[in-house]
Design an enzyme around this catalytic site. Structure first.
Site, PDB file in Angstrom:
ATOM      1  N   ASP A   1       0.850  -1.192   0.000  1.00 35.61           N
ATOM      2  CA  ASP A   1       0.000   0.000   0.000  1.00 35.61           C
ATOM      3  C   ASP A   1       0.889   1.246   0.000  1.00 35.61           C
ATOM      4  O   ASP A   1       1.898   1.322   0.691  1.00 35.61           O
ATOM      5  CB  ASP A   1      -0.911  -0.016   1.232  1.00 35.61           C
ATOM      6  CG  ASP A   1      -2.069   0.957   1.105  1.00 35.61           C
ATOM      7  OD1 ASP A   1      -3.217   0.492   0.970  1.00 35.61           O
ATOM      8  OD2 ASP A   1      -1.831   2.186   1.131  1.00 35.61           O
TER       9      ASP A   1
ATOM     10  N   ASN B   1     -13.045  -3.283   2.412  1.00 35.07           N
ATOM     11  CA  ASN B   1     -13.976  -2.165   2.521  1.00 35.07           C
ATOM     12  C   ASN B   1     -14.896  -2.214   1.305  1.00 35.07           C
ATOM     13  O   ASN B   1     -14.413  -2.347   0.173  1.00 35.07           O
ATOM     14  CB  ASN B   1     -13.213  -0.839   2.543  1.00 35.07           C
ATOM     15  CG  ASN B   1     -12.335  -0.698   3.778  1.00 35.07           C
ATOM     16  OD1 ASN B   1     -12.701  -1.145   4.854  1.00 35.07           O
ATOM     17  ND2 ASN B   1     -11.169  -0.096   3.622  1.00 35.07           N
TER      18      ASN B   1
ATOM     19  N   GLN C   1     -14.148   2.438   1.263  1.00 28.79           N
ATOM     20  CA  GLN C   1     -13.610   2.035  -0.030  1.00 28.79           C
ATOM     21  C   GLN C   1     -13.370   3.263  -0.902  1.00 28.79           C
ATOM     22  O   GLN C   1     -14.284   4.077  -1.098  1.00 28.79           O
ATOM     23  CB  GLN C   1     -14.563   1.063  -0.754  1.00 28.79           C
ATOM     24  CG  GLN C   1     -13.945   0.487  -2.031  1.00 28.79           C
ATOM     25  CD  GLN C   1     -14.824  -0.563  -2.717  1.00 28.79           C
ATOM     26  OE1 GLN C   1     -16.000  -0.739  -2.375  1.00 28.79           O
ATOM     27  NE2 GLN C   1     -14.244  -1.251  -3.690  1.00 28.79           N
ATOM     28  N   SER C   2     -12.146   3.399  -1.393  1.00 30.26           N
ATOM     29  CA  SER C   2     -11.810   4.538  -2.256  1.00 30.26           C
ATOM     30  C   SER C   2     -11.377   4.103  -3.643  1.00 30.26           C
ATOM     31  O   SER C   2     -11.354   4.913  -4.570  1.00 30.26           O
ATOM     32  CB  SER C   2     -10.712   5.391  -1.603  1.00 30.26           C
ATOM     33  OG  SER C   2      -9.543   4.621  -1.408  1.00 30.26           O
TER      34      SER C   2
ATOM     35  N   HIS D   1     -10.020  -5.167  -3.381  1.00 31.97           N
ATOM     36  CA  HIS D   1      -8.683  -5.420  -2.840  1.00 31.97           C
ATOM     37  C   HIS D   1      -8.815  -5.864  -1.412  1.00 31.97           C
ATOM     38  O   HIS D   1      -9.600  -5.303  -0.637  1.00 31.97           O
ATOM     39  CB  HIS D   1      -7.799  -4.175  -2.951  1.00 31.97           C
ATOM     40  CG  HIS D   1      -8.467  -2.917  -2.523  1.00 31.97           C
ATOM     41  ND1 HIS D   1      -9.397  -2.259  -3.313  1.00 31.97           N
ATOM     42  CD2 HIS D   1      -8.394  -2.218  -1.376  1.00 31.97           C
ATOM     43  CE1 HIS D   1      -9.841  -1.198  -2.665  1.00 31.97           C
ATOM     44  NE2 HIS D   1      -9.255  -1.147  -1.483  1.00 31.97           N
ATOM     45  N   LEU D   2      -8.043  -6.869  -1.078  1.00 34.23           N
ATOM     46  CA  LEU D   2      -8.002  -7.384   0.288  1.00 34.23           C
ATOM     47  C   LEU D   2      -6.805  -6.733   0.975  1.00 34.23           C
ATOM     48  O   LEU D   2      -5.664  -6.868   0.511  1.00 34.23           O
ATOM     49  CB  LEU D   2      -7.848  -8.909   0.239  1.00 34.23           C
ATOM     50  CG  LEU D   2      -7.792  -9.643   1.573  1.00 34.23           C
ATOM     51  CD1 LEU D   2      -9.018  -9.368   2.424  1.00 34.23           C
ATOM     52  CD2 LEU D   2      -7.647 -11.147   1.314  1.00 34.23           C
ATOM     53  N   HIS D   3      -7.081  -5.984   2.054  1.00 35.17           N
ATOM     54  CA  HIS D   3      -5.992  -5.398   2.828  1.00 35.17           C
ATOM     55  C   HIS D   3      -5.409  -6.463   3.759  1.00 35.17           C
ATOM     56  O   HIS D   3      -6.146  -7.086   4.535  1.00 35.17           O
ATOM     57  CB  HIS D   3      -6.506  -4.270   3.733  1.00 35.17           C
ATOM     58  CG  HIS D   3      -6.976  -3.039   3.031  1.00 35.17           C
ATOM     59  ND1 HIS D   3      -6.192  -1.913   2.883  1.00 35.17           N
ATOM     60  CD2 HIS D   3      -8.169  -2.731   2.462  1.00 35.17           C
ATOM     61  CE1 HIS D   3      -6.893  -0.961   2.265  1.00 35.17           C
ATOM     62  NE2 HIS D   3      -8.093  -1.430   1.991  1.00 35.17           N
TER      63      HIS D   3
END
Ligand code: 5GP
Ligand code: ZN
Length: 114
Positions: free
Chosen positions: A32, A87, A94-95, A100-102
């Site tokens: 990230d 998210n 969520q942006s 995507h998996l954090h």
């Protein structure tokens, strides 16, 4: 299946640089840009899906592969304890609308999340 103007489709395609730490047939994992923990990696499907539920419905194998890929990254970084987060929707944080998996690890996390 690249979506025009999708940031993560461009990272998957190599058009925008990212520090890729792992990849499989269906997934790519990269660090990230604004890490929230000592290990903060995003695991994404190579194909474009807007969120986790759409991915699970459209490609359940890739959906499972995100989790096993995240576990492989955690193991490679020596992290036994980690948090996985999706998210979904702007109110949930969520942006980027390519799911995507954090993977977050390397510090203690509070509960409930903020
Ligand atoms: P979301 O808020 O959608 O759950 O997560 C999006 C994540 O993408 C954020 O944690 C943000 O820091 C990260 N991010 C945004 N733009 C970039 C970028 O260009 N490169 C990388 N590696 N991460 C990004
Ligand atoms: Zn995309």
């Amino acid at each position: 299946m690249e979506e025009t103007d999708c940031l993560f489709c461009k990272i998957v395609a190599g058009e925008i640089p990212a520090e890729v730490v792992h990849s499989t047939e269906r997934t790519v994992a990269f660090r990230d840009l604004n890490p929230q923990a000592p290990t903060h990696v995003l695991v994404v499907p190579k194909a474009h899906f807007a969120n986790a539920a759409e991915l699970a419905a459209g490609d359940p194998v890739a959906s499972a592969e995100l989790v096993t890929a995240a576990a492989a990254v955690a193991a490679a970084e020596g992290r036994e304890d980690y948090r996985l987060v999706y998210n979904t929707g702007a109110d949930a944080g969520q942006s980027v609308f390519h799911t995507h998996l954090h993977l977050l690890a390397g510090r203690s996390f509070g509960w409930p999340p903020g």
